[in-house]
Design a protein around this motif. Structure first.
Motif, PDB file in Angstrom:
ATOM      1  N   CYS A 429       0.839  -1.197   0.000  1.00 45.75           N
ATOM      2  CA  CYS A 429       0.000   0.000   0.000  1.00 45.75           C
ATOM      3  C   CYS A 429       0.872   1.245   0.000  1.00 45.75           C
ATOM      4  CB  CYS A 429      -0.944  -0.012   1.198  1.00 45.75           C
ATOM      5  SG  CYS A 429      -0.097  -0.268   2.779  1.00 45.75           S
ATOM      6  N   LYS A 430       0.235   2.406  -0.036  1.00 40.48           N
ATOM      7  CA  LYS A 430       0.965   3.673  -0.105  1.00 40.48           C
ATOM      8  C   LYS A 430       0.599   4.566   1.078  1.00 40.48           C
ATOM      9  CE  LYS A 430      -0.514   4.903  -4.194  1.00 40.48           C
ATOM     10  NZ  LYS A 430      -0.661   5.624  -5.482  1.00 40.48           N
ATOM     11  N   ILE A 431       1.519   5.452   1.421  1.00 42.88           N
ATOM     12  CA  ILE A 431       1.247   6.491   2.421  1.00 42.88           C
ATOM     13  C   ILE A 431       1.187   7.824   1.697  1.00 42.88           C
ATOM     14  CG2 ILE A 431       2.122   7.710   4.442  1.00 42.88           C
ATOM     15  CD1 ILE A 431       3.449   5.135   5.334  1.00 42.88           C
ATOM     16  N   ASP A 432       0.113   8.546   1.894  1.00 43.04           N
ATOM     17  CA  ASP A 432      -0.045   9.847   1.249  1.00 43.04           C
ATOM     18  C   ASP A 432      -0.940  10.727   2.123  1.00 43.04           C
ATOM     19  OD1 ASP A 432       0.276  11.787  -0.759  1.00 43.04           O
ATOM     20  OD2 ASP A 432      -1.576  11.185  -1.757  1.00 43.04           O
ATOM     21  N   ASN A 433      -0.552  11.977   2.254  1.00 42.49           N
ATOM     22  CA  ASN A 433      -1.363  12.939   3.003  1.00 42.49           C
ATOM     23  C   ASN A 433      -1.698  12.430   4.407  1.00 42.49           C
ATOM     24  OD1 ASN A 433      -2.718  15.377   3.317  1.00 42.49           O
ATOM     25  ND2 ASN A 433      -4.666  14.563   2.551  1.00 42.49           N
ATOM     26  N   GLU A 434      -0.674  11.870   5.071  1.00 44.55           N
ATOM     27  CA  GLU A 434      -0.788  11.391   6.448  1.00 44.55           C
ATOM     28  C   GLU A 434      -1.863  10.309   6.620  1.00 44.55           C
ATOM     29  OE1 GLU A 434      -1.331  14.812   8.938  1.00 44.55           O
ATOM     30  OE2 GLU A 434       0.738  15.485   8.698  1.00 44.55           O
ATOM     31  N   SER A 435      -2.009   9.484   5.614  1.00 42.79           N
ATOM     32  CA  SER A 435      -2.932   8.348   5.719  1.00 42.79           C
ATOM     33  C   SER A 435      -2.426   7.210   4.841  1.00 42.79           C
ATOM     34  CB  SER A 435      -4.350   8.754   5.300  1.00 42.79           C
ATOM     35  OG  SER A 435      -4.368   9.213   3.972  1.00 42.79           O
ATOM     36  N   ILE A 436      -2.873   6.000   5.164  1.00 45.11           N
ATOM     37  CA  ILE A 436      -2.533   4.829   4.351  1.00 45.11           C
ATOM     38  C   ILE A 436      -3.602   4.656   3.274  1.00 45.11           C
ATOM     39  CG2 ILE A 436      -2.345   2.321   4.360  1.00 45.11           C
ATOM     40  CD1 ILE A 436      -0.912   2.388   6.887  1.00 45.11           C
ATOM     41  N   HIS A 437      -3.147   4.441   2.030  1.00 43.00           N
ATOM     42  CA  HIS A 437      -4.060   4.341   0.888  1.00 43.00           C
ATOM     43  C   HIS A 437      -4.077   2.920   0.326  1.00 43.00           C
ATOM     44  CE1 HIS A 437      -4.589   8.813  -0.249  1.00 43.00           C
ATOM     45  NE2 HIS A 437      -4.137   8.737   0.992  1.00 43.00           N
ATOM     46  N   PHE A 438      -5.275   2.409   0.078  1.00 41.76           N
ATOM     47  CA  PHE A 438      -5.481   1.122  -0.579  1.00 41.76           C
ATOM     48  C   PHE A 438      -6.299   1.384  -1.839  1.00 41.76           C
ATOM     49  CE2 PHE A 438      -5.233   0.532   3.985  1.00 41.76           C
ATOM     50  CZ  PHE A 438      -4.337  -0.505   4.150  1.00 41.76           C
ATOM     51  N   ASP A 439      -5.636   1.423  -2.991  1.00 44.58           N
ATOM     52  CA  ASP A 439      -6.320   1.690  -4.266  1.00 44.58           C
ATOM     53  C   ASP A 439      -6.989   0.394  -4.736  1.00 44.58           C
ATOM     54  OD1 ASP A 439      -7.007   2.137  -6.979  1.00 44.58           O
ATOM     55  OD2 ASP A 439      -5.434   3.649  -7.174  1.00 44.58           O
ATOM     56  N   PHE A 440      -8.309   0.437  -4.924  1.00 38.63           N
ATOM     57  CA  PHE A 440      -9.054  -0.790  -5.221  1.00 38.63           C
ATOM     58  C   PHE A 440      -9.073  -1.154  -6.697  1.00 38.63           C
ATOM     59  CE2 PHE A 440     -10.034  -1.040  -0.921  1.00 38.63           C
ATOM     60  CZ  PHE A 440     -10.754  -2.198  -0.657  1.00 38.63           C
ATOM     61  N   ARG A 441      -8.479  -0.358  -7.564  1.00 38.75           N
ATOM     62  CA  ARG A 441      -8.389  -0.755  -8.967  1.00 38.75           C
ATOM     63  C   ARG A 441      -7.593  -2.046  -9.110  1.00 38.75           C
ATOM     64  NH1 ARG A 441      -9.118   1.646 -13.794  1.00 38.75           N
ATOM     65  NH2 ARG A 441      -9.465   3.662 -12.808  1.00 38.75           N
ATOM     66  N   THR A 442      -6.549  -2.198  -8.305  1.00 36.64           N
ATOM     67  CA  THR A 442      -5.656  -3.351  -8.429  1.00 36.64           C
ATOM     68  C   THR A 442      -5.863  -4.402  -7.340  1.00 36.64           C
ATOM     69  OG1 THR A 442      -3.986  -2.001  -7.288  1.00 36.64           O
ATOM     70  CG2 THR A 442      -3.856  -2.120  -9.684  1.00 36.64           C
ATOM     71  N   ILE A 443      -6.976  -4.309  -6.618  1.00 39.85           N
ATOM     72  CA  ILE A 443      -7.319  -5.322  -5.615  1.00 39.85           C
ATOM     73  C   ILE A 443      -8.445  -6.186  -6.162  1.00 39.85           C
ATOM     74  CG2 ILE A 443      -8.200  -5.716  -3.282  1.00 39.85           C
ATOM     75  CD1 ILE A 443      -6.991  -3.011  -2.493  1.00 39.85           C
ATOM     76  N   PHE A 444      -8.277  -7.501  -6.110  1.00 36.78           N
ATOM     77  CA  PHE A 444      -9.273  -8.414  -6.658  1.00 36.78           C
ATOM     78  C   PHE A 444     -10.331  -8.767  -5.604  1.00 36.78           C
ATOM     79  CE2 PHE A 444      -5.435  -9.075  -9.169  1.00 36.78           C
ATOM     80  CZ  PHE A 444      -5.940  -8.976 -10.473  1.00 36.78           C
ATOM     81  N   ASP A 445     -11.522  -9.064  -6.077  1.00 35.17           N
ATOM     82  CA  ASP A 445     -12.619  -9.393  -5.166  1.00 35.17           C
ATOM     83  C   ASP A 445     -12.281 -10.573  -4.250  1.00 35.17           C
ATOM     84  OD1 ASP A 445     -13.854  -7.429  -6.615  1.00 35.17           O
ATOM     85  OD2 ASP A 445     -15.715  -8.533  -6.928  1.00 35.17           O
ATOM     86  N   ASP A 446     -11.566 -11.569  -4.783  1.00 34.88           N
ATOM     87  CA  ASP A 446     -11.260 -12.740  -3.962  1.00 34.88           C
ATOM     88  C   ASP A 446     -10.153 -12.468  -2.936  1.00 34.88           C
ATOM     89  OD1 ASP A 446      -9.008 -12.693  -5.557  1.00 34.88           O
ATOM     90  OD2 ASP A 446      -9.357 -14.628  -6.508  1.00 34.88           O
ATOM     91  N   GLU A 447      -9.660 -11.218  -2.898  1.00 32.95           N
ATOM     92  CA  GLU A 447      -8.670 -10.833  -1.891  1.00 32.95           C
ATOM     93  C   GLU A 447      -9.281 -10.029  -0.745  1.00 32.95           C
ATOM     94  OE1 GLU A 447      -4.603 -10.362  -4.577  1.00 32.95           O
ATOM     95  OE2 GLU A 447      -6.039  -8.692  -4.555  1.00 32.95           O
ATOM     96  N   PHE A 448     -10.595  -9.784  -0.815  1.00 38.23           N
ATOM     97  CA  PHE A 448     -11.245  -8.948   0.200  1.00 38.23           C
ATOM     98  C   PHE A 448     -11.055  -9.487   1.614  1.00 38.23           C
ATOM     99  CE2 PHE A 448     -14.682  -6.510  -2.430  1.00 38.23           C
ATOM    100  CZ  PHE A 448     -13.665  -5.925  -3.159  1.00 38.23           C
ATOM    101  N   SER A 449     -11.271 -10.801   1.794  1.00 39.86           N
ATOM    102  CA  SER A 449     -11.164 -11.368   3.145  1.00 39.86           C
ATOM    103  C   SER A 449      -9.733 -11.295   3.661  1.00 39.86           C
ATOM    104  CB  SER A 449     -11.668 -12.820   3.161  1.00 39.86           C
ATOM    105  OG  SER A 449     -10.874 -13.632   2.307  1.00 39.86           O
ATOM    106  N   MET A 450      -8.755 -11.522   2.784  1.00 37.49           N
ATOM    107  CA  MET A 450      -7.348 -11.432   3.192  1.00 37.49           C
ATOM    108  C   MET A 450      -6.972  -9.984   3.509  1.00 37.49           C
ATOM    109  SD  MET A 450      -5.550 -14.096   0.510  1.00 37.49           S
ATOM    110  CE  MET A 450      -6.633 -13.695  -0.870  1.00 37.49           C
ATOM    111  N   LEU A 451      -7.555  -9.054   2.759  1.00 42.43           N
ATOM    112  CA  LEU A 451      -7.264  -7.644   2.987  1.00 42.43           C
ATOM    113  C   LEU A 451      -7.776  -7.188   4.355  1.00 42.43           C
ATOM    114  CD1 LEU A 451      -6.223  -4.899   1.972  1.00 42.43           C
ATOM    115  CD2 LEU A 451      -8.465  -4.557   0.894  1.00 42.43           C
ATOM    116  N   ILE A 452      -9.026  -7.516   4.682  1.00 44.11           N
ATOM    117  CA  ILE A 452      -9.569  -7.071   5.977  1.00 44.11           C
ATOM    118  C   ILE A 452      -8.865  -7.793   7.127  1.00 44.11           C
ATOM    119  CG2 ILE A 452     -11.479  -8.738   6.048  1.00 44.11           C
ATOM    120  CD1 ILE A 452     -11.459  -5.057   7.256  1.00 44.11           C
ATOM    121  N   ASP A 453      -8.504  -9.055   6.929  1.00 38.27           N
ATOM    122  CA  ASP A 453      -7.751  -9.776   7.959  1.00 38.27           C
ATOM    123  C   ASP A 453      -6.397  -9.111   8.201  1.00 38.27           C
ATOM    124  OD1 ASP A 453      -9.771 -11.582   8.276  1.00 38.27           O
ATOM    125  OD2 ASP A 453      -8.817 -13.189   7.113  1.00 38.27           O
TER     126      ASP A 453
END
Length: 465
Positions: A429-453
């Motif tokens: 992920c990236k850090i920008d403007n004092e926050s962590i960013h997760f751009d969902f264009r490159t995140i796949f639906d089947d990775e949602f559970s792994m991402l929240i975990d």
């Protein structure tokens, strides 16, 4: 010191205390080598006075860590939340599950890599994709090697060895890893003749550089940078006409390469291979794992008389494409025979064509499905606009409007980002403007559970520190 050294456990005792899985999965000699390395390091630390007592459990744990590393894959699945579609460090083009299914079927059995079923004898590995490439690009012939750098070397060495190659100064490209076109040309056995200036090159610059030693006109697509402002370059049609007039080949290294037009994506104006062929380019090379969305490969298309010469070069044996990459490339090219199906089935094309609204819908689904978990992490979260990139050394100025999830709070963001990379399924992920960013264009639906975990594991763990 000697008393402390005598506390070091014997190898046989250590082996008895090791978990059974290491004895089952590793040869005993490998285990003993690892134990020796750890014990030698321990003795060194004792001699230097850095250790005053040997704790057997700690010794065993260190050895177990070393053994576990032997069984751990270094190439692993990561969640790409950077928004960079063709991320060079993360494997560039992602392969579709349909392609992987085809790959499993063909590569877990014997296959027709170099076997002609009609003749019942030896065939050519290049024949599997040559016809497809010719139909998709309107070229007379085609050849594939293991990557585009190999393609450039093969073309230059075959057609311009010991000859001069004319190239504009504005196209003296350096790609990743400090590989420079002038150095590649030198390694290929040809002599670079620079013409024009960094920002302006005219047709007469090429004409004035022509001599009896000229072997090729080369054009290199500046896919990883752009020169803006007071500029001029010579179009392909003019260079093609000049090359035909003096009867030498005109070759263009397109780098990324595009089989289809990306005209529906604002700013993404990559030259289409078939258009370059029509413009008069004799040979074109491009990558397989960039905009094409396939495996690593160097693809060469163009005039048959030149492709035939490439096939006779002894370097081809060293540069040839392997069976895994070739199978992926063939399956991907088959999908390109229907543009809409290709956009749906090839992950790279799908992500590039994904609208801003579609990305927003994706991240919204994620937040709604994981609202309870997000509320527990005690960080402020929000859905915010972001900017994705094409990546892979292609189209550096193109910005793809996107959406993603941001996390903001009092925790150390750099430490959180590092912890994300240490997860079983790392999150990039990236850090920008004092926050962590997760751009969902490159995140796949089947990775949602792994991402929240991953998010909950890292943030809750950080709060306990």
């Amino acid at each position: 010191m000697n008393e402390i050294l005598r506390q070091i456990p014997k190898i046989d005792l250590i082996i008895e205390l090791l978990p059974e899985k290491y004895l089952e999965q590793l040869d005993i000699q490998h285990i003993k080598t690892v134990i020796d390395e750890n014990l030698n390091d321990l003795r060194t630390q004792i001699v230097k006075g850095k250790i005053n007592e040997v704790v057997v459990n700690e010794v065993i744990l260190n050895i177990v860590d070393s053994l576990e590393r032997l069984l751990t894959h270094n190439i692993k699945h990561v969640i790409n939340a950077s928004g960079i579609v063709l991320h060079t460090n993360l494997g560039r083009a992602v392969l579709s599950k349909q392609t992987l299914s085809y790959l499993e079927e063909t590569m877990s059995h014997y296959n027709t890599l170099e076997y002609d079923l009609i003749k019942g004898g030896r065939g050519s590995r290049y024949a599997h994709v040559e016809g497809l490439l010719c139909r998709l690009t309107n070229a007379e012939a085609a050849l594939v090697v293991n990557n585009n750098a190999a393609a450039v070397i093969l073309v230059l060495n075959t057609l311009a060895n010991d000859k001069e190659v004319i190239l504009s100064r504005g196209e003296l490209v350096e790609i990743g890893g400090s590989f420079r076109i002038p150095d590649v040309m030198k390694a290929s056995g040809c002599k670079l003749v620079e013409v024009g200036t960094t920002n302006k090159t005219h047709l007469y610059d090429y004409e004035n550089a022509i001599s009896s030693e000229t072997g090729m006109i080369l054009k290199v697509h500046t896919s990883n940078y752009q020169i803006l402002g007071f500029t001029h370059s010579v179009d392909r049609e003019s260079l093609g006409e000049l090359s035909r007039k003096i009867e030498i080949p005109f070759y263009e290294d397109l780098g990324s390469g595009a089989i289809i037009n990306f005209d529906t994506i604002e700013g993404l104006q990559e030259p289409c291979i078939s258009e370059c062929i029509r413009a008069g380019v004799d040979l074109i090379s491009f990558s397989g794992d960039k905009l094409l969305g396939a495996s690593q490969a160097g693809i060469i298309v163009g005039k048959k008389k030149y492709i035939d010469l490439l096939k006779k070069n002894q370097l081809l044996r060293a540069l040839r494409i392997d069976k895994l990459s070739l199978a992926v490339l063939e399956d991907t090219l088959i999908k390109y025979q229907n543009k809409q199906n290709a956009i749906l089935d090839i992950p790279t094309l799908s992500m590039l064509h994904m609208s801003e609204d579609a990305v927003y819908e994706k991240v919204t689904r994620f937040v709604k499905a994981n609202q309870y978990a997000l509320q527990k992490i005690n960080m402020r979260y929000a859905i915010e606009p972001m900017v994705s990139q094409v990546g892979g050394g292609a189209l550096p100025l193109v910005e793809l409007p996107s959406y993603g999830l941001t996390l903001k709070g009092d925790l150390n963001l750099n430490n959180l980002q590092i912890a994300m990379r240490k997860l079983n399924v790392p999150i990039i992920c990236k850090i920008d403007n004092e926050s962590i960013h997760f751009d969902f264009r490159t995140i796949f639906d089947d990775e949602f559970s792994m991402l929240i975990d991953g998010i909950t594991t890292v943030t809750l763990g950080a709060q306990l520190e």
